[in-house]
Write a protein that holds these residues in place. Structure first.
Motif, PDB file in Angstrom:
ATOM      1  N   TYR A   1       0.667  16.265  30.608  1.00  0.00           N
ATOM      2  CA  TYR A   1       0.892  16.074  32.028  1.00  0.00           C
ATOM      3  C   TYR A   1       1.776  17.193  32.572  1.00  0.00           C
ATOM      4  CZ  TYR A   1      -0.403  11.330  30.632  1.00  0.00           C
ATOM      5  OH  TYR A   1      -1.056  10.243  30.099  1.00  0.00           O
ATOM      6  N   LEU A   2       1.619  17.451  33.861  1.00  0.00           N
ATOM      7  CA  LEU A   2       2.524  18.360  34.553  1.00  0.00           C
ATOM      8  C   LEU A   2       2.923  17.692  35.861  1.00  0.00           C
ATOM      9  CD1 LEU A   2       3.885  21.173  34.426  1.00  0.00           C
ATOM     10  CD2 LEU A   2       2.025  22.000  35.906  1.00  0.00           C
ATOM     11  N   GLN A   3       4.154  17.253  35.926  1.00  0.00           N
ATOM     12  CA  GLN A   3       4.697  16.685  37.150  1.00  0.00           C
ATOM     13  C   GLN A   3       5.313  17.812  37.959  1.00  0.00           C
ATOM     14  OE1 GLN A   3       4.732  13.348  38.350  1.00  0.00           O
ATOM     15  NE2 GLN A   3       5.441  14.416  40.188  1.00  0.00           N
ATOM     16  N   MET A   4       4.784  18.028  39.149  1.00  0.00           N
ATOM     17  CA  MET A   4       5.247  19.114  40.000  1.00  0.00           C
ATOM     18  C   MET A   4       5.906  18.538  41.245  1.00  0.00           C
ATOM     19  SD  MET A   4       2.026  21.737  39.693  1.00  0.00           S
ATOM     20  CE  MET A   4       0.874  20.627  40.501  1.00  0.00           C
ATOM     21  N   SER A   5       7.118  18.981  41.513  1.00  0.00           N
ATOM     22  CA  SER A   5       7.860  18.513  42.672  1.00  0.00           C
ATOM     23  C   SER A   5       8.355  19.713  43.473  1.00  0.00           C
ATOM     24  CB  SER A   5       9.045  17.652  42.233  1.00  0.00           C
ATOM     25  OG  SER A   5       8.624  16.557  41.457  1.00  0.00           O
ATOM     26  N   SER A   6       8.799  19.444  44.681  1.00  0.00           N
ATOM     27  CA  SER A   6       9.306  20.502  45.566  1.00  0.00           C
ATOM     28  C   SER A   6       8.330  21.674  45.621  1.00  0.00           C
ATOM     29  CB  SER A   6      10.679  20.984  45.080  1.00  0.00           C
ATOM     30  OG  SER A   6      11.600  19.921  45.051  1.00  0.00           O
ATOM     31  N   LEU A   7       7.085  21.352  45.806  1.00  0.00           N
ATOM     32  CA  LEU A   7       6.043  22.376  45.774  1.00  0.00           C
ATOM     33  C   LEU A   7       6.175  23.350  46.930  1.00  0.00           C
ATOM     34  CD1 LEU A   7       3.139  20.130  44.571  1.00  0.00           C
ATOM     35  CD2 LEU A   7       3.843  22.253  43.469  1.00  0.00           C
ATOM     36  N   LYS A   8       5.830  24.598  46.634  1.00  0.00           N
ATOM     37  CA  LYS A   8       5.927  25.674  47.609  1.00  0.00           C
ATOM     38  C   LYS A   8       4.535  26.288  47.811  1.00  0.00           C
ATOM     39  CE  LYS A   8      10.438  26.908  45.623  1.00  0.00           C
ATOM     40  NZ  LYS A   8      11.222  28.001  44.972  1.00  0.00           N
ATOM     41  N   PRO A   9       4.315  26.945  48.936  1.00  0.00           N
ATOM     42  CA  PRO A   9       3.014  27.601  49.135  1.00  0.00           C
ATOM     43  C   PRO A   9       2.664  28.576  48.006  1.00  0.00           C
ATOM     44  CG  PRO A   9       4.206  27.491  51.205  1.00  0.00           C
ATOM     45  CD  PRO A   9       5.152  26.999  50.147  1.00  0.00           C
ATOM     46  N   GLU A  10       3.647  29.204  47.428  1.00  0.00           N
ATOM     47  CA  GLU A  10       3.371  30.151  46.345  1.00  0.00           C
ATOM     48  C   GLU A  10       2.949  29.470  45.042  1.00  0.00           C
ATOM     49  OE1 GLU A  10       6.126  30.033  48.274  1.00  0.00           O
ATOM     50  OE2 GLU A  10       7.942  30.532  47.111  1.00  0.00           O
ATOM     51  N   ASP A  11       3.002  28.151  45.001  1.00  0.00           N
ATOM     52  CA  ASP A  11       2.480  27.421  43.844  1.00  0.00           C
ATOM     53  C   ASP A  11       0.967  27.226  43.935  1.00  0.00           C
ATOM     54  OD1 ASP A  11       5.411  25.389  44.029  1.00  0.00           O
ATOM     55  OD2 ASP A  11       5.006  26.973  42.554  1.00  0.00           O
TER      56      ASP A  11
END
Length: 120
Positions: free
Chosen positions: A79-89
């Motif tokens: 799994y990959l939990q991604m938070s505080s995502l940014k446009p560059e992600d």
């Protein structure tokens, strides 16, 4: 053969969260390192995070503090939990699994990729 099935991508606003999953199935004797990579348009594929069979974690600097990788060995899933995502992600995210086959070969497989778009 080993199949990797990814899920969880999509469109999210900046600051939002997503959770990616990658399940491995097939002729697997054991799984070693599981990881997530990403590739943005016009850029090379890069490592985001990885976890070894022993639980050692590795994160790209861009992912530290915002992303968390984990694995469920009973389900052969990472799994990959991604938070505080940014446009560059924004990128296509691929899982990669290093495994040993029943015949003793050590191989790598890639998932089909899942699109993550961070935009308002």
């Amino acid at each position: 053969q080993v199949q990797l099935v990814e899920s969880g991508g999509g469109l999210v606003q900046p600051g939002g969260s997503l959770r990616l999953s990658c399940a491995a199935s097939g002729s697997i004797f054991s799984i070693y390192t599981m990881g997530w990579y990403r590739q943005a348009p016009g850029k090379q594929r890069e490592l985001v995070a990885s976890v070894t069979s022993g639980g050692r974690l590795n994160y790209a600097d861009s992912a530290k503090g915002r992303f968390t990788i984990s694995r469920d060995n009973a389900k052969n899933t990472v799994y990959l939990q991604m938070s505080s995502l940014k446009p560059e992600d924004t990128a296509v995210y691929y899982c990669n699994v290093e495994y040993r086959t029943i015949n003793g070969l050590v191989l790598h497989n890639w998932g089909q990729g899942t699109q993550v778009t961070v935009s308002s």
